[in-house]
Design a protein around this motif. Sequence first.
Motif, PDB file in Angstrom:
ATOM      1  N   PRO A  26       4.770  10.568   6.541  1.00 25.45           N
ATOM      2  CA  PRO A  26       5.301  11.714   5.799  1.00 25.45           C
ATOM      3  C   PRO A  26       6.683  12.139   6.271  1.00 25.45           C
ATOM      4  O   PRO A  26       7.552  12.470   5.460  1.00 25.45           O
ATOM      5  CB  PRO A  26       4.262  12.808   6.054  1.00 25.45           C
ATOM      6  CG  PRO A  26       3.007  12.086   6.411  1.00 25.45           C
ATOM      7  CD  PRO A  26       3.450  10.842   7.119  1.00 25.45           C
ATOM      8  N   TRP A  27       6.873  12.184   7.590  1.00 27.21           N
ATOM      9  CA  TRP A  27       8.168  12.528   8.179  1.00 27.21           C
ATOM     10  C   TRP A  27       8.372  11.633   9.405  1.00 27.21           C
ATOM     11  O   TRP A  27       7.412  11.057   9.935  1.00 27.21           O
ATOM     12  CB  TRP A  27       8.206  13.987   8.636  1.00 27.21           C
ATOM     13  CG  TRP A  27       7.951  14.975   7.554  1.00 27.21           C
ATOM     14  CD1 TRP A  27       8.831  15.415   6.610  1.00 27.21           C
ATOM     15  CD2 TRP A  27       6.724  15.680   7.304  1.00 27.21           C
ATOM     16  NE1 TRP A  27       8.232  16.337   5.787  1.00 27.21           N
ATOM     17  CE2 TRP A  27       6.946  16.524   6.198  1.00 27.21           C
ATOM     18  CE3 TRP A  27       5.467  15.688   7.916  1.00 27.21           C
ATOM     19  CZ2 TRP A  27       5.962  17.354   5.683  1.00 27.21           C
ATOM     20  CZ3 TRP A  27       4.479  16.508   7.402  1.00 27.21           C
ATOM     21  CH2 TRP A  27       4.726  17.333   6.302  1.00 27.21           C
ATOM     22  N   SER A  28       9.596  11.531   9.860  1.00 29.16           N
ATOM     23  CA  SER A  28       9.887  10.778  11.079  1.00 29.16           C
ATOM     24  C   SER A  28      10.549  11.691  12.093  1.00 29.16           C
ATOM     25  O   SER A  28      11.444  12.469  11.753  1.00 29.16           O
ATOM     26  CB  SER A  28      10.801   9.579  10.779  1.00 29.16           C
ATOM     27  OG  SER A  28      10.148   8.646   9.948  1.00 29.16           O
ATOM     28  N   ARG A  29      10.101  11.562  13.349  1.00 29.58           N
ATOM     29  CA  ARG A  29      10.655  12.354  14.448  1.00 29.58           C
ATOM     30  C   ARG A  29      11.381  11.393  15.379  1.00 29.58           C
ATOM     31  O   ARG A  29      10.764  10.579  16.061  1.00 29.58           O
ATOM     32  CB  ARG A  29       9.528  13.082  15.174  1.00 29.58           C
ATOM     33  CG  ARG A  29       8.738  14.030  14.268  1.00 29.58           C
ATOM     34  CD  ARG A  29       7.375  14.379  14.823  1.00 29.58           C
ATOM     35  NE  ARG A  29       6.533  13.197  14.955  1.00 29.58           N
ATOM     36  CZ  ARG A  29       5.272  13.222  15.410  1.00 29.58           C
ATOM     37  NH1 ARG A  29       4.728  14.370  15.776  1.00 29.58           N
ATOM     38  NH2 ARG A  29       4.582  12.103  15.509  1.00 29.58           N
ATOM     39  N   VAL A  30      12.718  11.508  15.392  1.00 28.71           N
ATOM     40  CA  VAL A  30      13.576  10.562  16.096  1.00 28.71           C
ATOM     41  C   VAL A  30      14.226  11.269  17.270  1.00 28.71           C
ATOM     42  O   VAL A  30      14.686  12.409  17.141  1.00 28.71           O
ATOM     43  CB  VAL A  30      14.649   9.997  15.147  1.00 28.71           C
ATOM     44  CG1 VAL A  30      15.572   9.042  15.891  1.00 28.71           C
ATOM     45  CG2 VAL A  30      13.990   9.306  13.963  1.00 28.71           C
ATOM     46  N   ALA A  31      14.283  10.604  18.416  1.00 28.75           N
ATOM     47  CA  ALA A  31      14.914  11.186  19.600  1.00 28.75           C
ATOM     48  C   ALA A  31      15.980  10.253  20.143  1.00 28.75           C
ATOM     49  O   ALA A  31      15.744   9.046  20.295  1.00 28.75           O
ATOM     50  CB  ALA A  31      13.872  11.466  20.680  1.00 28.75           C
ATOM     51  N   ASP A 151       8.384   9.395  16.920  1.00 31.64           N
ATOM     52  CA  ASP A 151       8.113   8.199  16.122  1.00 31.64           C
ATOM     53  C   ASP A 151       9.107   7.073  16.376  1.00 31.64           C
ATOM     54  O   ASP A 151       8.795   5.905  16.165  1.00 31.64           O
ATOM     55  CB  ASP A 151       8.134   8.560  14.633  1.00 31.64           C
ATOM     56  CG  ASP A 151       7.090   9.615  14.294  1.00 31.64           C
ATOM     57  OD1 ASP A 151       5.913   9.412  14.636  1.00 31.64           O
ATOM     58  OD2 ASP A 151       7.461  10.654  13.705  1.00 31.64           O
ATOM     59  N   PHE A 152      10.312   7.416  16.821  1.00 28.81           N
ATOM     60  CA  PHE A 152      11.340   6.397  17.070  1.00 28.81           C
ATOM     61  C   PHE A 152      12.267   6.955  18.126  1.00 28.81           C
ATOM     62  O   PHE A 152      12.775   8.077  17.978  1.00 28.81           O
ATOM     63  CB  PHE A 152      12.109   6.098  15.774  1.00 28.81           C
ATOM     64  CG  PHE A 152      13.073   4.948  15.881  1.00 28.81           C
ATOM     65  CD1 PHE A 152      12.642   3.642  15.708  1.00 28.81           C
ATOM     66  CD2 PHE A 152      14.421   5.168  16.132  1.00 28.81           C
ATOM     67  CE1 PHE A 152      13.533   2.580  15.792  1.00 28.81           C
ATOM     68  CE2 PHE A 152      15.322   4.128  16.219  1.00 28.81           C
ATOM     69  CZ  PHE A 152      14.874   2.820  16.052  1.00 28.81           C
ATOM     70  N   THR A 153      12.486   6.187  19.195  1.00 27.41           N
ATOM     71  CA  THR A 153      13.254   6.716  20.318  1.00 27.41           C
ATOM     72  C   THR A 153      14.372   5.754  20.721  1.00 27.41           C
ATOM     73  O   THR A 153      14.206   4.531  20.680  1.00 27.41           O
ATOM     74  CB  THR A 153      12.359   6.980  21.534  1.00 27.41           C
ATOM     75  OG1 THR A 153      11.709   5.760  21.932  1.00 27.41           O
ATOM     76  CG2 THR A 153      11.291   8.024  21.213  1.00 27.41           C
ATOM     77  N   VAL A 154      15.488   6.341  21.119  1.00 26.22           N
ATOM     78  CA  VAL A 154      16.647   5.591  21.609  1.00 26.22           C
ATOM     79  C   VAL A 154      17.033   6.182  22.959  1.00 26.22           C
ATOM     80  O   VAL A 154      17.163   7.405  23.079  1.00 26.22           O
ATOM     81  CB  VAL A 154      17.844   5.700  20.638  1.00 26.22           C
ATOM     82  CG1 VAL A 154      19.015   4.860  21.150  1.00 26.22           C
ATOM     83  CG2 VAL A 154      17.442   5.291  19.227  1.00 26.22           C
ATOM     84  N   HIS A 155      17.174   5.333  23.964  1.00 25.14           N
ATOM     85  CA  HIS A 155      17.664   5.810  25.259  1.00 25.14           C
ATOM     86  C   HIS A 155      19.054   5.260  25.496  1.00 25.14           C
ATOM     87  O   HIS A 155      19.284   4.047  25.433  1.00 25.14           O
ATOM     88  CB  HIS A 155      16.743   5.369  26.399  1.00 25.14           C
ATOM     89  CG  HIS A 155      17.256   5.771  27.753  1.00 25.14           C
ATOM     90  ND1 HIS A 155      17.415   7.083  28.134  1.00 25.14           N
ATOM     91  CD2 HIS A 155      17.693   5.019  28.810  1.00 25.14           C
ATOM     92  CE1 HIS A 155      17.893   7.137  29.364  1.00 25.14           C
ATOM     93  NE2 HIS A 155      18.084   5.905  29.786  1.00 25.14           N
TER      94      HIS A 155
END
Length: 210
Positions: A26-31, A151-155
């Motif tokens: 439904p939604w995406s939570r990106v960090a 839901d999706f992470t970038v370091h």
Amino acid sequence: MRVRSTTPDPLAAELSEALLDAPGRPWSRVAVDGHPLTGTGELADSLAEQLRLRGRHVLRVRLWDYVRPASLRLERGRENPDSFRFDWFDFEGLTREVLTPLTPGGSGLVLPALWDPELDRSPRLERVRLTEGGVAVLDGPFLLGGGLELDFTVHLWMSEKVLVRRVGAEQEWQLPAFTEYQREARPDLLADRLVRMDRPERPVVVDSLE
């Protein structure tokens, strides 16, 4: 280790495509996680713009707008590295106001900012309804390894040597917090995408650590 060099705009486009290729939700939570000098805010802004160009409703959220009141975050002093890592940011508030509403069955109503650190009070913003298929793009430090549902992470990784050289004198006291975070949480291993940012104008994507 397999790495490849890129530039900021193609990196944001690549990340947006990777996110859109992920299984539907439904939604995406990106960090976008990392020290501010790595350019977390700039990359998050670019990623948000790329997602908007692809037709997604996007809400930008900054962890620095989710600090705790000064009476709590400065209780152990103004330059305490442990306090900076564990007391400054209201991760419970972030979960309550941003992450949980974007779970399946959630309301979709997100509070863009909880606390103004300059005025030390609530900015009293209205909640924003993120339409289905929308994306919340969050940036800030210490976002991985603490149990946040993302839901999706970038370091964005920067070597300690480069950080020490580039950080201003007024922020040097924060460096031990980032060192301990890297050692204990290992965000480089947890993130869906790892990018080396010793030269932010020439990001290096790490495709494999092996």
